[in-house]
Design a protein around this motif. Structure first.
Motif, mmCIF file in Angstrom:
data_model
loop_
_atom_site.group_PDB
_atom_site.id
_atom_site.type_symbol
_atom_site.label_atom_id
_atom_site.label_comp_id
_atom_site.label_asym_id
_atom_site.label_seq_id
_atom_site.Cartn_x
_atom_site.Cartn_y
_atom_site.Cartn_z
ATOM 1 N N LEU A 302 0.828 -1.207 0.000
ATOM 2 C CA LEU A 302 0.000 0.000 0.000
ATOM 3 C C LEU A 302 0.863 1.258 0.000
ATOM 4 N N GLN A 303 1.963 1.231 0.742
ATOM 5 C CA GLN A 303 2.877 2.375 0.752
ATOM 6 C C GLN A 303 3.456 2.634 -0.642
ATOM 7 N N LEU A 304 3.841 1.560 -1.328
ATOM 8 C CA LEU A 304 4.436 1.730 -2.647
ATOM 9 C C LEU A 304 3.433 2.281 -3.652
ATOM 10 N N LEU A 305 2.187 1.877 -3.534
ATOM 11 C CA LEU A 305 1.152 2.434 -4.404
ATOM 12 C C LEU A 305 0.987 3.925 -4.140
ATOM 13 N N GLU A 306 1.059 4.326 -2.881
ATOM 14 C CA GLU A 306 1.000 5.739 -2.519
ATOM 15 C C GLU A 306 2.219 6.491 -3.059
ATOM 16 N N LEU A 307 3.380 5.872 -2.938
ATOM 17 C CA LEU A 307 4.607 6.499 -3.428
ATOM 18 C C LEU A 307 4.575 6.638 -4.946
ATOM 19 N N MET A 308 4.088 5.621 -5.635
ATOM 20 C CA MET A 308 4.016 5.686 -7.087
ATOM 21 C C MET A 308 3.100 6.813 -7.550
ATOM 22 N N GLU A 309 1.965 6.958 -6.891
ATOM 23 C CA GLU A 309 1.014 8.018 -7.263
ATOM 24 C C GLU A 309 1.639 9.403 -7.084
ATOM 25 N N ASN A 310 2.332 9.604 -5.976
ATOM 26 C CA ASN A 310 2.933 10.912 -5.707
ATOM 27 C C ASN A 310 4.161 11.166 -6.575
ATOM 28 N N ALA A 311 4.966 10.120 -6.803
ATOM 29 C CA ALA A 311 6.173 10.292 -7.604
ATOM 30 C C ALA A 311 5.848 10.577 -9.062
ATOM 31 N N ALA A 312 4.725 10.049 -9.547
ATOM 32 C CA ALA A 312 4.343 10.277 -10.938
ATOM 33 C C ALA A 312 4.104 11.754 -11.229
ATOM 34 N N ALA A 313 3.715 12.500 -10.208
ATOM 35 C CA ALA A 313 3.449 13.928 -10.383
ATOM 36 C C ALA A 313 4.702 14.782 -10.209
ATOM 37 N N ASN A 314 5.809 14.168 -9.787
ATOM 38 C CA ASN A 314 7.043 14.915 -9.559
ATOM 39 C C ASN A 314 8.223 13.975 -9.796
ATOM 40 N N ARG A 315 8.603 13.797 -11.062
ATOM 41 C CA ARG A 315 9.600 12.798 -11.419
ATOM 42 C C ARG A 315 11.016 13.177 -10.978
#
Length: 325
Positions: A302-315
């Motif tokens: 679940l943490q990684l899914l959260e990280l992926m969502e946030n990282a996609a907006a700020n590469r």
């Protein structure tokens, strides 16, 4: 490169297959202060020699064969081979200690320890155990391919690590695995601190009894895939891992091995942020079941899914200096 580190000479390519008293001479040929094995071909030759020696010990000790690995790796980077080589060196020290043999240790700073140094240490420790047990069965070593890549080196090291796990008296338990995945959760929470408003530690999934090591491996393979995508999306090279279709049964230690690899990758990502080194979480040493490990790995997912969502907006998030979190 540390000139005083334990180093390796590979004689005649893949070279020496010797047994009994001649093993000592072979070890001396491998351990030198003139050259460290560095290229993938040199390192694979040394790793295959270790595989052969572990096979001899497996026969002598009456232990099970590891069989095909649970995972396959593609696009391996030298640092990732260094992670698993250092872990192999540590395990070889444990094996030597359990069998009353003298042992060597390499620097625990795995990212900076040369792969060849770790493998030379592992080879020496394993041969000390062979000598102690008077293991002398002749075995035909695996053929050395004409060319070798970091993927090949990693595959051989992973096989060595899994087989060595099965030779240990004190094998890695669900409690060890739980502590390792908890460390991964802790590191990921620190990475999520780069994103204001991100949920750093979501609610843990419900406990589900009856889970097995295979169930945990499935989750961890998914998690590593997500982690690799996040890293590469930010411009950081990271290998890819997939389930091995030839794999039949998850062996003791494989969950621990993959979890420790994930922790090392997370620590490497954390270094790129410029933040202070994350502290280790307080260890929970109470006895754990595979279901507890599965539950905790679900939280990590679940943490990684959260990280992926946030990282996609700020590469570019990994390249920004951070001071807190």
């Amino acid at each position: 490169m540390d000139k005083h580190a334990l180093t390796v000479i590979l004689l005649c390519g893949y070279a020496l297959t010797v047994h009994g008293a001649a093993d000592d001479m072979a070890s001396l040929a491998y351990i030198s202060k003139e050259k460290v094995a560095q290229t993938p071909k040199e390192l694979l030759a040394l790793s295959l020699e270790i595989e052969n020696d572990l096979g001899i010990l497996r026969f002598e000790m009456g232990r099970a064969s590891a069989g095909p690995s649970a995972v396959k790796a593609n696009g391996v980077n030298p640092r990732e081979a260094a992670y698993i080589a250092a872990a192999l060196s540590e395990k070889s020290s444990r094996l030597a200690a359990e069998n009353g043999s003298s042992s060597k240790r390499t620097d625990r700073a795995v990212a900076t320890t040369p792969v060849g140094t770790s493998l030379a240490t592992a080879l020496q420790n394993i041969r000390e155990v062979k000598k102690k047990l008077q293991a002398s069965k002749a075995m035909t070593p695996s053929p050395m391919p004409a060319a070798a890549s970091w993927d090949d080196v990693f595959a051989s090291l992973y096989r060595c690590s899994t087989q060595l796990d099965l030779l240990l008296d004190r094998q890695y338990s669900s409690t060890d695995e739980f502590q390792a995945i908890t460390t991964a959760v802790h590191h990921t929470a620190r990475l999520l601190a780069a994103f204001p408003g991100a949920q750093r530690i979501p609610p843990e999934p419900d406990y589900v009894a009856g889970k097995s090591a295979a169930d945990i491996m499935d989750t961890l393979v998914f998690c590593f895939t997500q982690l690799s995508m996040i890293a590469r999306g930010a411009g950081l090279p990271m290998m890819e891992i997939t389930a091995n279709p030839e794999h039949q049964e998850t062996q003791k230690g494989e969950v621990f091995n993959l979890t420790n690899l994930i922790v090392a990758e997370l620590a490497f990502m954390h270094e790129q942020t410029g933040a202070s080194k994350p502290a280790q979480p307080v260890a929970d040493t109470s006895s754990k079941l595979p279901a507890h490990v599965f539950q905790r790995s679900g939280l990590f997912k679940l943490q990684l899914l959260e990280l992926m969502e946030n990282a996609a907006a700020n590469r570019a998030w990994l390249s920004k200096p951070k001071t807190g979190g």
